[in-house]
Scaffold this active site. Sequence first.
Site, PDB file in Angstrom:
ATOM      1  N   ASP A  15     -48.226 -18.411  -0.704  1.00 40.20           N
ATOM      2  CA  ASP A  15     -47.954 -17.230  -1.521  1.00 40.20           C
ATOM      3  C   ASP A  15     -47.869 -15.963  -0.666  1.00 40.20           C
ATOM      4  OD1 ASP A  15     -47.448 -15.851  -3.837  1.00 40.20           O
ATOM      5  OD2 ASP A  15     -49.526 -15.829  -4.538  1.00 40.20           O
ATOM      6  N   ARG A  19     -44.372  -9.960  -1.067  1.00 37.43           N
ATOM      7  CA  ARG A  19     -45.104  -8.810  -0.530  1.00 37.43           C
ATOM      8  C   ARG A  19     -44.818  -8.619   0.958  1.00 37.43           C
ATOM      9  NH1 ARG A  19     -50.430 -10.826  -3.181  1.00 37.43           N
ATOM     10  NH2 ARG A  19     -48.965 -12.538  -3.601  1.00 37.43           N
ATOM     11  N   ASN A  63     -42.026 -20.830 -11.844  1.00 35.13           N
ATOM     12  CA  ASN A  63     -41.106 -20.053 -11.003  1.00 35.13           C
ATOM     13  C   ASN A  63     -39.668 -20.035 -11.536  1.00 35.13           C
ATOM     14  OD1 ASN A  63     -42.835 -20.931  -7.909  1.00 35.13           O
ATOM     15  ND2 ASN A  63     -43.037 -19.078  -9.148  1.00 35.13           N
ATOM     16  N   TRP A  64     -39.346 -20.935 -12.483  1.00 33.73           N
ATOM     17  CA  TRP A  64     -38.013 -20.891 -13.116  1.00 33.73           C
ATOM     18  C   TRP A  64     -37.802 -19.587 -13.871  1.00 33.73           C
ATOM     19  CZ3 TRP A  64     -34.648 -24.131 -11.323  1.00 33.73           C
ATOM     20  CH2 TRP A  64     -35.028 -25.430 -10.933  1.00 33.73           C
TER      21      TRP A  64
END
Length: 235
Positions: A15, A19, A63-64
């Site tokens: 992840d 950012r 995430n789709w």
Amino acid sequence: MAGKKQLNHIAIIMDGNGRWAERENVERVEGHRAGAKALKRTVEAAMDLGIKYLTVYAFSTENWKRSPKEVNALMSLLRDFVDNDLAEIDEKGIRINVIGRIEQIPWITRRKLQKAIRATKNNTAGTLTLALSYGGRAEVIDATKKIAEDVAAKKIKASAIDESLFQNYLYDPELPDPELLIRTSGELRTSNFLLWQLSYSEFYFTDVLWPDFDKNELGKAVEFYNSRERRFGGR
Ligand code: IPE
Ligand code: IPE
Ligand code: MG
């Protein structure tokens, strides 16, 4: 059961690509591109440490919901990963494996992945499992449906359902439980990753953003694991 257990399987929630891109003042897709490089580095570092299984959360069922532009960029990076890095991965003796609702992955990408899985199936140095269109709840639901079908077809008895039978209906029944879960970017949650398999895993969280992850950071996570005493409910 108390004490140390050989570190055999590491799971990673990769992840922080977005950012990282923000920090570097570049587009999100560049963050994902840098994330793919971090993955390649980490696979090599894990194999050097003798880790037999590495399972990475590459794309979740949630995430789709991201923009089509970002979803497409991720799928195309996945194709590039297979196209450009497969030969090297194969050369290192690493087997490619996939878990998730892969029928939802665009067919070109899926076909390339299936080719990679076939080409590397006899490799024994280690296994890289990509969790794609993966959700822990989806996995439990998909397993439950198959069990219900087999009960209805009288292939198994409802009374025979136990943990080891359930395990046989997961996406990859051979995948051992991870001893260690790593999540980068400072988020302290599982985000629906490996719900069944993480029941006794040690959790390591780091603020490092995934594209900055490397051998040194992996070493810190392994050191953390080695400092833990695992009791499994015993004394
Ligand atoms: C992880 O990075 C990659 C995927 C979820 C595919 P993110 O894209 O979630 O990065 P952040 O959380 O926005 O920084
Ligand atoms: C988890 O990261 C999924 C992957 C790393 C593929 P997310 O960025 O999607 O998770 P949330 O939204 O922070 O829970
Ligand atoms: Mg994220």
